[in-house]
Design a protein around this motif. Structure first.
Motif, PDB file in Angstrom:
ATOM      1  N   LEU A 368      37.902  42.851  14.743  1.00 38.15           N
ATOM      2  CA  LEU A 368      38.488  42.927  13.226  1.00 38.15           C
ATOM      3  C   LEU A 368      38.459  41.447  12.484  1.00 38.15           C
ATOM      4  O   LEU A 368      38.037  41.629  11.272  1.00 38.15           O
ATOM      5  CB  LEU A 368      39.908  43.151  13.504  1.00 38.15           C
ATOM      6  N   ARG A 369      38.594  40.401  13.366  1.00 36.86           N
ATOM      7  CA  ARG A 369      38.332  39.279  12.423  1.00 36.86           C
ATOM      8  C   ARG A 369      36.923  39.057  12.155  1.00 36.86           C
ATOM      9  O   ARG A 369      36.829  38.300  10.977  1.00 36.86           O
ATOM     10  CB  ARG A 369      38.928  37.985  13.332  1.00 36.86           C
ATOM     11  N   VAL A 370      36.123  39.624  12.925  1.00 37.08           N
ATOM     12  CA  VAL A 370      34.634  39.255  12.493  1.00 37.08           C
ATOM     13  C   VAL A 370      34.275  39.856  11.340  1.00 37.08           C
ATOM     14  O   VAL A 370      33.595  39.407  10.193  1.00 37.08           O
ATOM     15  CB  VAL A 370      33.695  39.617  13.735  1.00 37.08           C
ATOM     16  N   LEU A 371      34.769  41.314  11.236  1.00 39.59           N
ATOM     17  CA  LEU A 371      34.389  42.111   9.871  1.00 39.59           C
ATOM     18  C   LEU A 371      35.311  41.574   8.487  1.00 39.59           C
ATOM     19  O   LEU A 371      34.440  41.637   7.553  1.00 39.59           O
ATOM     20  CB  LEU A 371      35.021  43.613  10.231  1.00 39.59           C
ATOM     21  N   ILE A 401      26.607  47.416  13.713  1.00 36.70           N
ATOM     22  CA  ILE A 401      27.374  47.460  12.429  1.00 36.70           C
ATOM     23  C   ILE A 401      26.703  46.371  11.328  1.00 36.70           C
ATOM     24  O   ILE A 401      26.494  45.412  11.475  1.00 36.70           O
ATOM     25  CB  ILE A 401      28.777  46.817  12.585  1.00 36.70           C
ATOM     26  N   GLN A 402      26.297  47.084  10.120  1.00 38.63           N
ATOM     27  CA  GLN A 402      25.847  46.600   8.955  1.00 38.63           C
ATOM     28  C   GLN A 402      26.704  46.338   7.938  1.00 38.63           C
ATOM     29  O   GLN A 402      27.230  47.226   7.494  1.00 38.63           O
ATOM     30  CB  GLN A 402      24.555  46.921   8.707  1.00 38.63           C
ATOM     31  N   VAL A 403      26.912  45.120   7.271  1.00 44.00           N
ATOM     32  CA  VAL A 403      27.389  44.961   6.028  1.00 44.00           C
ATOM     33  C   VAL A 403      26.620  44.683   4.962  1.00 44.00           C
ATOM     34  O   VAL A 403      25.815  43.425   5.123  1.00 44.00           O
ATOM     35  CB  VAL A 403      28.425  43.598   6.196  1.00 44.00           C
ATOM     36  N   ARG A 404      26.411  45.214   4.211  1.00 43.15           N
ATOM     37  CA  ARG A 404      25.550  45.119   2.805  1.00 43.15           C
ATOM     38  C   ARG A 404      26.036  44.925   1.618  1.00 43.15           C
ATOM     39  O   ARG A 404      26.971  45.400   1.153  1.00 43.15           O
ATOM     40  CB  ARG A 404      24.493  46.377   3.065  1.00 43.15           C
ATOM     41  N   ASP A 405      25.625  43.705   0.998  1.00 44.75           N
ATOM     42  CA  ASP A 405      25.992  43.500  -0.269  1.00 44.75           C
ATOM     43  C   ASP A 405      24.646  43.458  -1.370  1.00 44.75           C
ATOM     44  O   ASP A 405      23.515  43.380  -0.928  1.00 44.75           O
ATOM     45  CB  ASP A 405      26.624  42.380  -0.262  1.00 44.75           C
ATOM     46  N   ARG A 406      25.015  43.362  -2.594  1.00 41.18           N
ATOM     47  CA  ARG A 406      23.963  43.406  -3.669  1.00 41.18           C
ATOM     48  C   ARG A 406      24.087  41.989  -4.530  1.00 41.18           C
ATOM     49  O   ARG A 406      24.024  41.849  -5.914  1.00 41.18           O
ATOM     50  CB  ARG A 406      24.097  44.523  -4.444  1.00 41.18           C
ATOM     51  N   LEU A 438      33.312  28.184   6.969  1.00 43.47           N
ATOM     52  CA  LEU A 438      33.462  28.313   8.501  1.00 43.47           C
ATOM     53  C   LEU A 438      33.388  29.743   8.687  1.00 43.47           C
ATOM     54  O   LEU A 438      33.284  30.103  10.025  1.00 43.47           O
ATOM     55  CB  LEU A 438      34.687  27.399   8.722  1.00 43.47           C
ATOM     56  N   GLY A 439      33.561  30.688   7.852  1.00 44.95           N
ATOM     57  CA  GLY A 439      33.724  31.949   8.260  1.00 44.95           C
ATOM     58  C   GLY A 439      32.588  32.500   9.169  1.00 44.95           C
ATOM     59  O   GLY A 439      32.817  33.313  10.173  1.00 44.95           O
ATOM     60  N   LEU A 440      31.343  32.233   8.809  1.00 49.16           N
ATOM     61  CA  LEU A 440      30.169  32.902   9.422  1.00 49.16           C
ATOM     62  C   LEU A 440      30.102  32.099  10.728  1.00 49.16           C
ATOM     63  O   LEU A 440      29.669  32.877  11.716  1.00 49.16           O
ATOM     64  CB  LEU A 440      28.774  32.628   8.672  1.00 49.16           C
ATOM     65  N   ALA A 441      30.348  30.746  10.753  1.00 44.56           N
ATOM     66  CA  ALA A 441      30.323  30.327  12.227  1.00 44.56           C
ATOM     67  C   ALA A 441      31.319  30.667  13.093  1.00 44.56           C
ATOM     68  O   ALA A 441      30.905  31.059  14.303  1.00 44.56           O
ATOM     69  CB  ALA A 441      30.399  28.667  11.963  1.00 44.56           C
ATOM     70  N   ILE A 442      32.402  31.054  12.586  1.00 44.61           N
ATOM     71  CA  ILE A 442      33.449  31.691  13.543  1.00 44.61           C
ATOM     72  C   ILE A 442      32.929  33.012  13.807  1.00 44.61           C
ATOM     73  O   ILE A 442      33.272  33.458  14.986  1.00 44.61           O
ATOM     74  CB  ILE A 442      34.859  31.822  12.671  1.00 44.61           C
ATOM     75  N   ALA A 443      32.466  33.931  12.931  1.00 45.77           N
ATOM     76  CA  ALA A 443      32.208  35.079  13.470  1.00 45.77           C
ATOM     77  C   ALA A 443      30.932  35.160  14.296  1.00 45.77           C
ATOM     78  O   ALA A 443      30.969  35.837  15.306  1.00 45.77           O
ATOM     79  CB  ALA A 443      31.481  35.869  11.990  1.00 45.77           C
ATOM     80  N   SER A 464      21.878  40.756   0.477  1.00 46.35           N
ATOM     81  CA  SER A 464      21.920  40.483   2.008  1.00 46.35           C
ATOM     82  C   SER A 464      22.398  41.600   3.097  1.00 46.35           C
ATOM     83  O   SER A 464      23.393  42.418   2.386  1.00 46.35           O
ATOM     84  CB  SER A 464      22.880  39.133   2.318  1.00 46.35           C
ATOM     85  N   VAL A 465      22.065  41.654   4.316  1.00 47.11           N
ATOM     86  CA  VAL A 465      22.563  42.608   5.333  1.00 47.11           C
ATOM     87  C   VAL A 465      23.073  41.696   6.350  1.00 47.11           C
ATOM     88  O   VAL A 465      21.887  41.390   7.027  1.00 47.11           O
ATOM     89  CB  VAL A 465      21.523  43.499   5.409  1.00 47.11           C
ATOM     90  N   PHE A 466      24.198  41.609   6.617  1.00 46.19           N
ATOM     91  CA  PHE A 466      24.501  41.075   8.116  1.00 46.19           C
ATOM     92  C   PHE A 466      24.713  42.057   8.913  1.00 46.19           C
ATOM     93  O   PHE A 466      25.275  43.014   9.043  1.00 46.19           O
ATOM     94  CB  PHE A 466      25.725  40.147   8.012  1.00 46.19           C
ATOM     95  N   THR A 467      24.263  41.936  10.421  1.00 49.63           N
ATOM     96  CA  THR A 467      23.997  42.990  11.344  1.00 49.63           C
ATOM     97  C   THR A 467      24.744  42.384  12.453  1.00 49.63           C
ATOM     98  O   THR A 467      24.439  41.365  12.844  1.00 49.63           O
ATOM     99  CB  THR A 467      22.672  43.501  11.721  1.00 49.63           C
ATOM    100  N   VAL A 468      25.824  42.993  13.191  1.00 49.63           N
ATOM    101  CA  VAL A 468      26.437  42.590  14.304  1.00 49.63           C
ATOM    102  C   VAL A 468      26.103  43.839  15.291  1.00 49.63           C
ATOM    103  O   VAL A 468      25.986  44.860  15.368  1.00 49.63           O
ATOM    104  CB  VAL A 468      28.004  42.772  14.033  1.00 49.63           C
ATOM    105  N   LYS A 469      25.573  43.155  16.459  1.00 53.35           N
ATOM    106  CA  LYS A 469      25.227  43.964  17.591  1.00 53.35           C
ATOM    107  C   LYS A 469      26.252  43.845  18.827  1.00 53.35           C
ATOM    108  O   LYS A 469      26.417  42.858  18.990  1.00 53.35           O
ATOM    109  CB  LYS A 469      23.810  43.650  18.118  1.00 53.35           C
ATOM    110  N   LEU A 470      26.678  44.796  19.209  1.00 56.14           N
ATOM    111  CA  LEU A 470      27.752  45.218  20.349  1.00 56.14           C
ATOM    112  C   LEU A 470      27.149  45.618  21.640  1.00 56.14           C
ATOM    113  O   LEU A 470      26.445  46.810  21.200  1.00 56.14           O
ATOM    114  CB  LEU A 470      29.036  45.196  19.914  1.00 56.14           C
ATOM    115  N   PRO A 471      27.325  45.507  22.768  1.00 57.29           N
ATOM    116  CA  PRO A 471      26.862  46.403  23.848  1.00 57.29           C
ATOM    117  C   PRO A 471      27.348  47.715  23.660  1.00 57.29           C
ATOM    118  O   PRO A 471      28.632  47.949  23.634  1.00 57.29           O
ATOM    119  CB  PRO A 471      27.511  45.717  24.907  1.00 57.29           C
ATOM    120  N   LEU A 472      26.520  48.685  23.757  1.00 54.81           N
ATOM    121  CA  LEU A 472      26.674  50.094  23.488  1.00 54.81           C
ATOM    122  C   LEU A 472      27.442  50.679  24.801  1.00 54.81           C
ATOM    123  O   LEU A 472      26.696  50.434  26.122  1.00 54.81           O
ATOM    124  CB  LEU A 472      25.487  50.692  23.078  1.00 54.81           C
ATOM    125  N   LEU A 473      28.313  51.291  24.795  1.00 56.91           N
ATOM    126  CA  LEU A 473      28.935  52.170  26.008  1.00 56.91           C
ATOM    127  C   LEU A 473      28.407  53.831  25.826  1.00 56.91           C
ATOM    128  O   LEU A 473      28.322  54.133  24.779  1.00 56.91           O
ATOM    129  CB  LEU A 473      30.369  52.188  25.995  1.00 56.91           C
TER     130      LEU A 473
END
Length: 477
Positions: A368-371, A401-406, A438-443, A464-473
């Protein structure tokens, strides 16, 4: 069209790695050594073969003294000379005699049986060294012996022997030897390549340490000097000392940041409280005093935010943050973030997600904090009317999870450093946008702590498109 630059590139020598050069050198040495050894052995066995059969031919010749030939040639009849040649010949040994004029005085009867063997009689060369002649699928060894009487040459004795069986065996042995040599070369080349690769392992590990440090990693393993050759041990010791110093420096930086943040947070909170209290009594202040107090409150808020970010980053980097990794439906977390953003920041977000829930192994609160950090970043560097969208997908072994801005986008040079602490892109990340860098460094620290990856793809002027990859279950039921 050919350009000078192309010419310079074409003349540039090909660079090979140290491992490749050592491997090619070892293979060349092995091929050269074993190849020359095989050729010498093949030549030597053939020499021995010829010497052995020369001795056998000589044994045949020694049974016919020159005196008998001279007497037979001078006074005996042609039949007597023929009888003498037939007596010394056998099924696989042939003899014939030529006089000084090249005429055949006598020849073995077995030379008259086959027309193919008549080709032997065409030999007019004289040689004392045995030679191999291939004749209609047969291997024949032959040589000549001079016949003399009273010091005068009276003719040449030709002796030939069928050695097809023995010579075929010799060739078979040579072929087997060549195949064995080839197999030995391949085996030794593979062993040499493996030994070279293993010997250069410390150099590769040292390179990995340098790459890990340049990428910002502080969790760098040390090398074991006992597992490397003596020639590389000094390099290993140097790399280990470097790792120790880097780890010590990183730990000191974290400790310093943590201590300073703790020491400053309390007095700043008191100052912020006093400023807020004074500002609330604004009717007693002039307009200029109110403006100055407002600026002081704003700067104090920013400084407190900075200290909070430093404390959070220090705890994350020092592994003080605990991660409760469990199956998390990332769609639910994203929906919670969207509701909070729309409620508190009055910014609408779009979500693209598959109908089937995506479950990842993560810590819900940290995710939640990362997002929140990524969405805050997108809001800060894009205009209010520009859309911000989130998308969920799965690509084994990752839940994405991808966060996309213009927004204004990030250049290639800045993308490599965007997750560093306090790093700002000059074109867009100015003080006016807010935030402390510091936000991106913390993320990044939180995502890596959950065993995931984070990255960015951006085009200046597009977004920009920021992509977060987490282990899939795997989905249960």
């Amino acid at each position: 069209m050919f350009s000078p630059a192309d010419g310079a590139n074409s003349q540039r020598p090909l660079r090979l790695s140290l491992q490749m050069r050592l491997t090619l050198g070892a293979i060349a040495a092995i091929w050269g050594g074993l190849g020359l050894g095989m050729l010498w052995m093949s030549w030597r066995t053939e020499r021995m073969f010829l010497a052995d059969h020369r001795a056998k031919l000589s044994a045949v010749v020694q049974q016919m003294p020159d005196q008998e030939v001279a007497i037979a040639h001078g006074s005996a009849s042609q039949s007597d000379l023929q009888d003498m040649v037939n007596r010394l010949s056998s099924a696989s040994t042939w003899l014939w005699i030529r006089d000084n004029n090249g005429d055949i005085l006598a020849r073995s009867n077995n030379l008259q049986v086959s027309e193919d063997q008549d080709a032997l009689l065409d030999l007019s060369e004289t040689t004392s060294t045995p030679k191999i002649l291939r004749l209609h699928g047969q291997f024949i060894i032959w040589c000549t012996y001079p016949l003399q009487h009273d010091g005068q040459m009276i003719g040449q004795l030709y002796v030939a022997k069928d050695v097809t069986r023995d010579y075929s065996m010799l060739q078979s042995v040579n072929r087997d030897l060549m195949m064995g040599t080839g197999m030995g070369v391949v085996t030794m080349s593979g062993l040499a390549a493996w030994l070279i690769w293993r010997s250069l392992s410390p150099l590769r590990q040292a390179n990995q340490i340098a790459e890990a440090y340049s990428a910002g990693s502080t969790n760098i393993s040390r090398l074991d000097p006992k597992q490397v050759p003596v020639e590389v041990q000094e390099l290993v010791h140097t790399c280990n000392r470097l790792v120790d110093r880097l780890s010590q420096t990183a730990e000191q930086q974290r400790q310093f940041t943590n201590d300073v943040s703790h020491e400053l947070r309390t007095p700043l909170s008191l100052v912020y409280g006093y400023l807020q209290s004074t500002l609330r009594r604004s009717p007693n202040l002039t307009e200029a005093q109110q403006e100055m107090l407002s600026m002081a409150v704003s700067e104090t808020e920013r400084t407190i935010e900075l200290l909070q970010g430093l404390l959070e980053l220090a705890r994350t980097d020092s592994s003080a943050v605990l991660f409760n990794l469990e199956p998390v439906a990332i769609g639910d977390v994203v929906n919670d973030v969207i509701r909070m953003t729309e409620q508190f920041k009055q910014r609408s977000l779009k979500l693209e997600a598959p109908s089937q829930p995506i479950v990842a192994r993560a810590d819900r609160e940290h995710l939640l904090r990362v997002l929140v950090h990524l969405i805050d970043n997108a809001i800060q560097y894009s205009e209010p009317h520009q859309p911000i969208s989130l998308s969920l997908s799965r690509k084994a072994p990752w839940a994405m999870i991808q966060v996309r801005d213009r927004g204004c986008g990030i250049s290639k040079e800045d993308q490599a450093r965007i997750f560093e602490s306090f790093y700002r892109v000059d074109a867009s990340r100015s003080r006016a946008t807010g935030g402390v860098g510091l936000g991106l460094a913390i993320a990044k620290s939180l995502v890596e702590g959950m065993g995931g990856q984070i990255g960015v793809e951006s085009t200046p002027g597009v977004g920009s498109v920021f992509t977060v990859k987490l282990p899939l279950l795997e989905q249960q039921g």
